[in-house]
Scaffold this motif. Structure first.
Motif, PDB file in Angstrom:
ATOM      1  N   ALA A   6       0.859  -1.179   0.000  1.00  0.00           N
ATOM      2  CA  ALA A   6       0.000   0.000   0.000  1.00  0.00           C
ATOM      3  C   ALA A   6       0.892   1.225   0.000  1.00  0.00           C
ATOM      4  O   ALA A   6       1.786   1.344   0.825  1.00  0.00           O
ATOM      5  N   SER A   7       0.680   2.106  -0.957  1.00  0.00           N
ATOM      6  CA  SER A   7       1.454   3.348  -1.009  1.00  0.00           C
ATOM      7  C   SER A   7       0.492   4.517  -0.959  1.00  0.00           C
ATOM      8  O   SER A   7      -0.583   4.457  -1.547  1.00  0.00           O
ATOM      9  N   ALA A   8       0.910   5.538  -0.272  1.00  0.00           N
ATOM     10  CA  ALA A   8       0.089   6.745  -0.202  1.00  0.00           C
ATOM     11  C   ALA A   8       0.965   7.905   0.229  1.00  0.00           C
ATOM     12  O   ALA A   8       2.112   7.714   0.640  1.00  0.00           O
ATOM     13  N   THR A   9       0.428   9.078   0.108  1.00  0.00           N
ATOM     14  CA  THR A   9       1.142  10.258   0.556  1.00  0.00           C
ATOM     15  C   THR A   9       0.465  10.786   1.813  1.00  0.00           C
ATOM     16  O   THR A   9      -0.719  11.126   1.785  1.00  0.00           O
ATOM     17  N   GLY A  10       1.207  10.809   2.884  1.00  0.00           N
ATOM     18  CA  GLY A  10       0.666  11.303   4.134  1.00  0.00           C
ATOM     19  C   GLY A  10       0.818  12.807   4.229  1.00  0.00           C
ATOM     20  O   GLY A  10       1.826  13.358   3.803  1.00  0.00           O
ATOM     21  N   VAL A  11      -0.210  13.450   4.732  1.00  0.00           N
ATOM     22  CA  VAL A  11      -0.114  14.896   4.954  1.00  0.00           C
ATOM     23  C   VAL A  11      -0.822  15.236   6.259  1.00  0.00           C
ATOM     24  O   VAL A  11      -1.562  14.422   6.806  1.00  0.00           O
TER      25      VAL A  11
END
Lengths: 378, 1140
Positions: B675-680
């Motif tokens: 699972a890849s995502a961009t955390g903000v």
């Protein structure tokens, strides 16, 4: 599927092992703009193995700089090496590098790649300078490698470069340096050096004798430049069909006429008097010069007279050293003295009444003088 | 015969030596299209032949033009034996069929051979003349524009977003046909390449037809995939979002009316005239928008589909595994729960229940059981649904399209089964109102031979099922739409995992309305539109009447965070708080989405890539048992990935994930999850609590110490991360933002009173204040593993940032230096490993790959790796393949440090400005006019500042009169254009009739781009190029290549082989883009990279599929000179926007 067969593990296939549990079998990185690290390129050119290159890089401190691990460095080095290997075929024909589509490389990078690929070690070129660029010579490269401490791989690349340039230029018309520069997109100085190498290889000039060991490649390159610019066909008439790898046969023939300077006793004495008059009081080795005049003059004129024979052309540099430089050196002449002597020696000949070959003399002595002056050092 | 294709073979260069004796080649060229072949003369004894051929003309149907590639074969003439093929070039002529795209293909294209790779280049010229085609029921869809870009393309504006389009075609894989046993590998590879080209063309044409039926003129977010199902066949499928786009012109005077450029009008009126009332865009109150998916198929086929699907389809107990990835804190166990509330179906339920220490709140369990009921009823429903909608892969040439349309109309009236899905990830401002959370569905299927390629109903039904589930998940989240939607498969032998995921959302109905001048439609829709606005209000968004109060407070930066679902019926346990921006609406504590970060979002600090990696062993099995085992493992996998994501997010002190992409890959003995995502850190969401470790057996002192050590480590990491990502949320939010409205909470409760939730508000409010730490129980072996996983993630080196979305919050001042790259690694696992061991290895190898990337790109520092796209596969037992494609973009550090804030603001303003400009156009279009001047009416300006969602039809009509005059002018202009068009060309479709001068102009520009040596072509997975403006889209690039070798060692082993191949693929993409006249590819992606090797035979084979949009861009610095006027207009607009 054609490719599905029974699978047997081959340990040597893996690129590197991360640990016991896992190994990397395939590892590639391809950028839209081809990434090339100058430092790694140089290591590759120097013929380092991947592992040695990694060691050098680790010592260079790139790891601390970029928070990388040895594994990362290994992966990067292998990748770069592969890129260079793929590029190598293009570097053999640098003009192709500019209009090939496989690698997108900015022009300044392309120039860097070419320049460094065609760069060579002076110590290596000194070993093969004047030798025939043949398979035989290539076979002896391992000795050269041991002697110079340059890796065999690098030696081979440099040798192949010489050979490739030689082969291409051999069949071309027009000025040698310009041809090399245009065909291999090399910077001016490097093109000149290659011209010298080609010229030396073509005439098989002897450069390996012990007496010549003190001369550097740049000395020879300078002399080659002189010869190319003054003694070849292209030097007098660049509209000529022939190119300037070969010496001007007519000129060599004419050089025989200079013999009169030493065979005619009167002329020789007259010449000596003129030179001595001019030199007197201007140097403190005057006596030695006066004593040696006939010897030196015979030496230089004999070299000129023999140049018509290809075999004697090969000995041109050894003759210069034996017949002129060594005697001068034993008399402890400084290079200023030599310059003075050669200047007056050349000029005085024009005053001689019976000497008619002024043009040939000038063409000959101009080159001889600058060559000797360049070669006159320890 | 509606088209003439012309090709001219100019010259070749760098050809290989084919005749050993002479070291030369006697080359000639075969040009083939469909069944027609032309040949050039033989150009003897040259490696750089100059053919300068005549124009070869092919007179063909436009249907064929869309399906077939132009095939150019370079051969070596041999007097005595058969001619040797040097290589081939396939040219997709689709970009030439659309007047707004490329007009000519001209340039040096690599000659490609599947065994030898690139073998020289060939210079060709290709043109297409399209003729008038009055047949409205034709099978072609020439002129529909395709974009891979998942946003509205830069130089277009959306008039309307119609919705989801999908299609799939199947065929036998040539590699598995009997003939493959006797033909050469080259012939087999070429058959495969050609087939896939054909299938892609057909697929695109069919999708185009659907778009035309819907009244659109473009497909955005076009995603085409291959399923290499081996024995069972080859599936090519595609999804996309149908839109009506209008090209934005730099000079207002040349702005054409939307309908000018849209074929929809011509197409639609006869076909839809009588059914117009039956094609409402909005079907009813609960769903204000409906994506229309018109599929055309004959009824008999649909029946056969039903029966065949029950034959072939293996029904497994959890046939589909659906999981809500709606993050939340563990509400099930309020004290010490390690479980986030992933919503797991059936069998996972007991485990969760057994762990919970306190009884869950009543409403949660209610919703739980509701969910269970739903899924049960859902699977019943499925059987019925099979006969319903679906891609008419078989939309037969034989069946009369009109008939099919009529049928389909009635059918769709009977059972409204449309998918309100959008493949977009970035939206026009004001389009995305609220985001619910991630919805995903997976299904394990057993592959069976596709018996009849013309009827791909089984595959259709499978996807049907999944989409239905996604839709119902979205509904459960109170959302009527799914955005950022994508589909994928993973195949191992006969098992296939189908996955779909997206983000449940509520969208504004603004872009759903039909084109302004289409009176017929407008009348039929008008009441519906009003209605939909009303329904929106019910769902929590302030409708038009309440808009005034709403506009004042809600900045667009937080609106999308506000929950779309009803507080009372939260489909999963979540902690709700009041929005930290506006203090008026509820927001969840954590937000997961598959979309890109909205440009207007308020973000604190910077973002970073967050990955959850998981590896699970499974027993080798066959058939049904295998499928069963996999589908049993899936929910655990998803759950653990989710937990990991959650932990890592909290460890970085962030509260939202964007661009979430979960890939599950199946192998014979293991399953991989990535699972890849961009955390903000979304400013609107509450600050995440820390992570607390708790031990259940507190007796031992050393153990306690161990725990406290770990706790300290974690706390330190969180602090460090907060520092690195500059997360310093403003402490006192309330005073600043809350001041205009003294009692925001009360107020919002007032608004909320529409729904029955008012009583519950206070109850949930109680939980809002305390930000409970996320608790991990150390006793749990899983948790220990989790903690280790947490702490093994190494931080990105100084100067680097990474994300998998398009933009990185907090970085604006990009330089023009970009570097797109692909990296592939294959790892061999050498030992039998436990799950934990596997996990560690998998995690390490991903980390190492990232580290390698950082090292490689160190010269670009400070830089950000954007759109990091990881793809994992298990090509063989014990092998793991990881492929990454991303772009590294440098940014200006000086500015970031010194006046970063100001420049940031500036860029933000600029972005807003652009948006506003676009917004205004939209507003005006909705008001029945497309004013040529963006500043035409002051009223339009004042509307700009208002919240987009607040716009209701009535608002527009108020300013209608003001613009009447300009509208009339517009009409005149339009008439003029049409007249001109009809004189100059015979085409009925305006868009397909390029004005001659336009054609020649772009031809000139082509020349200038393909200068003396090789033109530089930029490639990027992003939809934009920093510091540049895309001025033209030239068409879609969709290429498929096979490379094979039987001398693997000689080509440098597997790495050498693949390295060369990827470089060759890049080269071919660049060459084709340059030939179209472009200088960049945007939205580039490598969708497939299948690598197989057999080292014993010294063989390897690789298949690569890439796609992207070919564009022409101009550096902004160059543009400034020419566009002073529009810019000043922009500034003014921005001022207006700021003022309100």
């Amino acid at each position: 599927m054609r490719l599905h067969g029974t699978h047997i593990k081959l340990t040597e296939r893996s690129l590197y092992s991360v640990d016991v549990k896992m190994s990397v079998e395939l590892d590639v990185f391809v950028g839209n703009t081809t990434i090339m690290d100058k430092e790694v390129y140089q290591l590759w050119l120097n013929g380092y193995t991947v592992n040695d290159a990694v060691k050098v890089r680790i010592e260079g401190g790139v790891m601390e700089e970029c928070e990388a691990s040895a594994e990362v460095l290994l992966s990067d080095t292998m990748d770069q090496y592969r890129t260079f290997q793929m590029c190598e075929r293009l570097l053999h024909h640098p003009a192709k590098l500019a209009n090939q589509l496989l690698f997108q490389i900015p022009p300044d990078r392309q120039a860097m790649l070419i320049e460094r690929y065609y760069a060579f070690d002076d110590s290596f070129v000194r070993e093969v300078l004047g030798k025939k660029l043949s398979k035989g010579t290539k076979k002896d490269l391992d000795d050269v490698s041991i002697k110079t401490g340059i890796t065999l791989k690098s030696c081979r690349r440099q040798f192949d470069n010489f050979k490739r340039v030689f082969k291409v230029v051999e069949e071309l018309k027009g000025p040698l340096v310009e041809n090399i520069r245009q065909h291999f997109l090399l910077p001016d100085q490097l093109a000149r050096d290659y011209a010298a190498i080609v010229f030396f290889a073509n005439h098989r000039f002897e450069t390996g004798k012990k007496k010549l060991q003190y001369l550097t490649f740049q000395d020879f390159a300078f002399c080659a430049g002189q010869l190319i610019n003054n003694w070849t066909v292209g030097a007098v008439d660049n509209m000529m069909e022939d190119m300037d790898v070969d010496l001007d046969k007519e000129f060599l023939q004419d050089l025989k006429d200079l013999k009169i300077l030493i065979t005619d006793k009167d002329l020789l004495d007259q010449h000596k008097n003129l030179v001595c008059t001019a030199l007197r009081g201007k140097t403190n080795v005057f006596n030695e010069m006066e004593a040696n005049f006939k010897n030196l003059s015979r030496g230089l004129v004999n070299i000129a007279a023999k140049l018509i024979n290809a075999k004697d052309v090969r000995d041109f540099f050894i003759d210069l050293v034996e017949k002129f430089i060594e005697p001068c050196r034993s008399d402890k002449l400084t290079s200023i003295d030599v310059n003075l002597y050669l200047t007056h020696y050349t000029n005085s000949a024009h005053i001689l009444d019976t000497f008619k070959h002024h043009a040939v003399w000038t063409r000959y002595m101009g080159v001889i003088k600058s060559c000797i002056l360049r070669m006159y050092h320890d | 015969m509606p088209g003439r294709l012309k090709a001219k073979i100019v010259a070749g260069r760098h050809l290989p030596v084919m005749d050993r004796a002479s070291d030369l080649t006697d080359a000639f060229v075969e040009v083939k299209f469909g069944n027609t072949t032309f040949k050039t003369d033989v150009y003897p004894k040259s490696l750089n032949p100059q053919w300068n051929s005549e124009w070869f003309k092919f007179e063909v149907d436009d249907e064929d033009l869309q399906d077939e590639p132009l095939q150019i074969t370079v051969l070596d003439h041999d007097t005595y034996s058969a001619n040797d093929a040097i290589g081939k070039v396939y040219i997709d002529i689709d970009p030439l069929l659309c007047s707004e795209a490329a007009t000519v293909i001209s340039g040096w294209l690599p000659i490609y051979d599947t065994i030898h790779g690139i073998r020289g280049e060939i210079n060709v010229l290709v043109k297409v003349d399209l003729f008038n085609d009055l047949n409205r029921f034709r099978q072609s869809s020439c002129g529909v524009k395709f974009f891979c870009t998942t946003s509205i393309p830069r130089c277009y504006r959306a008039i309307m977003v119609h919705g989801f389009v999908e299609e799939l075609v199947v065929n036998e894989d040539p590699e598995y046909q009997w003939i493959d046993r006797i033909r050469t590998p080259r012939a087999s590879n070429e058959a495969r390449q050609r087939l896939i080209f054909l299938m892609s063309g057909e697929l695109q044409r069919k999708i185009g037809l659907k778009v035309l039926e819907m009244g659109g003129n473009a497909v955005v977010g076009y995603l085409q995939c291959f399923d290499l199902e081996g024995e069972s066949g080859l599936v090519v499928r595609a999804i996309g979002t149908a839109c009506t786009l209008e090209k934005m012109s730099t000079f207002p005077a040349t702005a054409t009316h939307p309908n000018n450029s849209s074929p929809s009008k011509d197409m639609k009126e006869p076909g839809f005239g009588e059914e117009a009332p039956g094609v409402p865009l909005s079907s009813g109150p609960p769903t204000p928008l409906r994506a229309q998916t018109f599929s055309s198929f004959s009824p008999s086929k649909s029946y056969s589909r039903q029966s065949s699907s029950s034959d072939t389809e293996l029904s497994l107990t959890p046939k589909t595994v659906g999981i809500f990835l709606c993050p939340s804190t563990p509400a099930l166990e309020s004290e010490s729960s390690p479980l986030p509330s992933a919503h797991l179906p059936l069998h996972l339920r007991p485990r969760m229940a057994s762990r919970s220490t306190t009884p869950p709140p009543l409403h949660v369990s209610q919703s739980d059981s509701a969910m269970l009921r739903k899924s049960v009823s859902f699977s019943e429903e499925l059987l019925l649904a099979v006969s319903g909608m679906g891609s008419g892969g078989s939309a037969g040439k034989e069946a009369g399209p009109l008939k099919a349309l009529l049928k389909q109309q009635t059918q769709s009236a009977l059972e409204q089964r449309e998918y309100p899905f959008f493949t977009l990830t970035i939206f026009p401002p004001g389009f995305l109102l609220h985001v619910g959370g991630v919805v995903s569905a997976r299904s394990v299927k057993l592959l069976d031979r596709i018996h009849n390629p013309d009827e791909p109903e089984t595959r259709d039904a499978w996807w049907e099922e999944i989409r239905q589930e996604i839709k119902s998940h979205a509904k459960a989240l109170g959302c009527h739409a799914v955005v950022g939607y994508s589909e994928s498969t993973s195949i191992c032998e006969e098992v296939c995992i189908l996955s779909a995921s997206g983000t449940a959302a509520i969208l504004s109905s603004r872009f759903m309305q039909d084109g302004p001048l289409d009176t017929e439609h407008r009348l039929s829709q008008q009441p519906l539109c009003v209605f939909s606005a009303g329904s929106e209000r019910v769902e929590g968004d302030m409708g038009s009447s309440a808009s005034l109060g709403f506009e004042e407070v809600v900045s667009p930066g937080c609106g999308f965070c506000h929950i779309p679902y009803d507080e009372l019926n939260i489909p999963f346990p979540a902690q709700l708080t009041y929005c930290y921006c506006c203090r008026r609406y509820k927001v969840p504590d954590v937000l997961f989405t598959t979309i890109d970060l909205p440009t207007e979002a308020n973000v604190t600090g910077k973002g970073c890539l967050i990955q959850a990696r998981l590896c699970r062993t499974k027993k080798k099995a066959q058939g049904e048992g295998n499928a069963m085992a996999i589908s049993n493992l899936l929910p655990f996998l998803e759950y653990e990935l989710h937990t990991q994501l959650m932990n890592k997010l909290k460890l970085r002190g962030m509260n939202a994930l964007f661009g979430l992409r979960i890939q599950i890959s199946v192998g014979e003995t293991m399953l991989l999850g990535l699972a890849s995502a961009t955390g903000v850190y979304l400013t609107a969401l509450p600050s995440p609590g820390g992570i607390q470790i708790a031990g259940k057996t507190p007796s031992d002192i050393t153990y306690e110490q161990h725990i406290s050590n770990m706790q300290k480590k974690i706390n330190d990491t969180i602090t460090k991360n907060k520092e690195q990502y500059e997360i310093n949320p403003p402490e006192v939010v309330e005073e600043i933002i809350g001041s205009p409205i003294p009692e925001p909470r009360q107020r919002s409760r007032l608004f909320r009173s529409h729904s029955e939730s008012s009583d519950e508000v206070s109850e949930i409010d109680l939980s809002h204040g305390k930000k409970d730490a996320f608790v991990l129980e150390i006793d749990d072996t899983d948790a220990v593993e989790d903690i280790h996983a947490l702490l093994t993630d190494s931080p990105t080196p100084a100067g680097f940032y990474s994300c998998n979305t398009e933009i990185m919050p907090g970085i604006q001042n990009w330089t023009s230096a970009i570097q797109m790259f692909t990296s592939v690694r294959v790892f061999r696992l050498n030992a039998n490993l436990t799950n934990q061991g596997l996990n560690k290895i998998f995690s390490d190898l991903c980390e190492n790959l990232l580290k390698s990337l950082y090292f490689k790109l160190r010269s670009m520092v400070p830089c950000c790796l954007c759109h990091l796209n990881f793809t994992v596969a298990i090509p063989e037992d014990e092998l793991i393949q990881v492929a990454v494609t991303a772009v590294a973009m440098s940014f200006d550090k000086e500015q970031t440090l010194e006046n970063g804030k100001r420049s940031g603001e500036k860029t933000l303003i600029k972005a807003i400005t652009e948006n506003d400009e676009q917004l205004q156009f939209n507003l005006e279009l909705n008001a029945e006019t497309s004013s040529p001047n963006p500043l035409g009416s002051p009223k339009g300006l004042s509307e700009v500042g208002s919240h987009p969602s607040a716009r209701a039809p009535s608002v527009d009509y108020s300013s209608f009169a003001d613009r009447c005059s300009s509208w009339i002018e517009q009409l005149k202009l339009k008439a003029h254009t049409i007249r001109r068009g009809s004189v100059k060309t015979t085409s009925s479709m305006e868009k397909a009739s390029p004005l001659p001068e336009g054609r020649s102009r772009s031809l000139r520009s082509n020349r200038s781009y393909s200068g003396s040596s090789v033109a530089v072509v930029k490639m990027t997975p992003l939809s934009f190029i920093p510091g540049a403006k895309i001025i033209k889209y030239l068409g879609i690039i969709n290429m498929f290549f096979i490379r094979e070798t039987s001398s693997l060692r000689e080509e440098g082993g597997v790495s050498g082989f693949l390295h060369t191949f990827i470089a060759e693929v890049f080269a071919m993409v660049r060459a084709h883009v340059a030939a179209l006249g472009g200088n960049a590819v945007v939205s580039y992606s490598m969708k497939e990279c299948v690598f197989m090797e057999n080292p014993n035979k010294n063989q390897a084979q690789c298949l690569i599929n890439v796609s992207g949009d070919a564009v022409i861009f101009v550096r902004e610095s160059e543009l400034e000179l020419t566009s002073v006027q529009p810019q000043s207009a922009t500034t003014q607009t921005s001022n207006g926007g700021e003022g309100t």
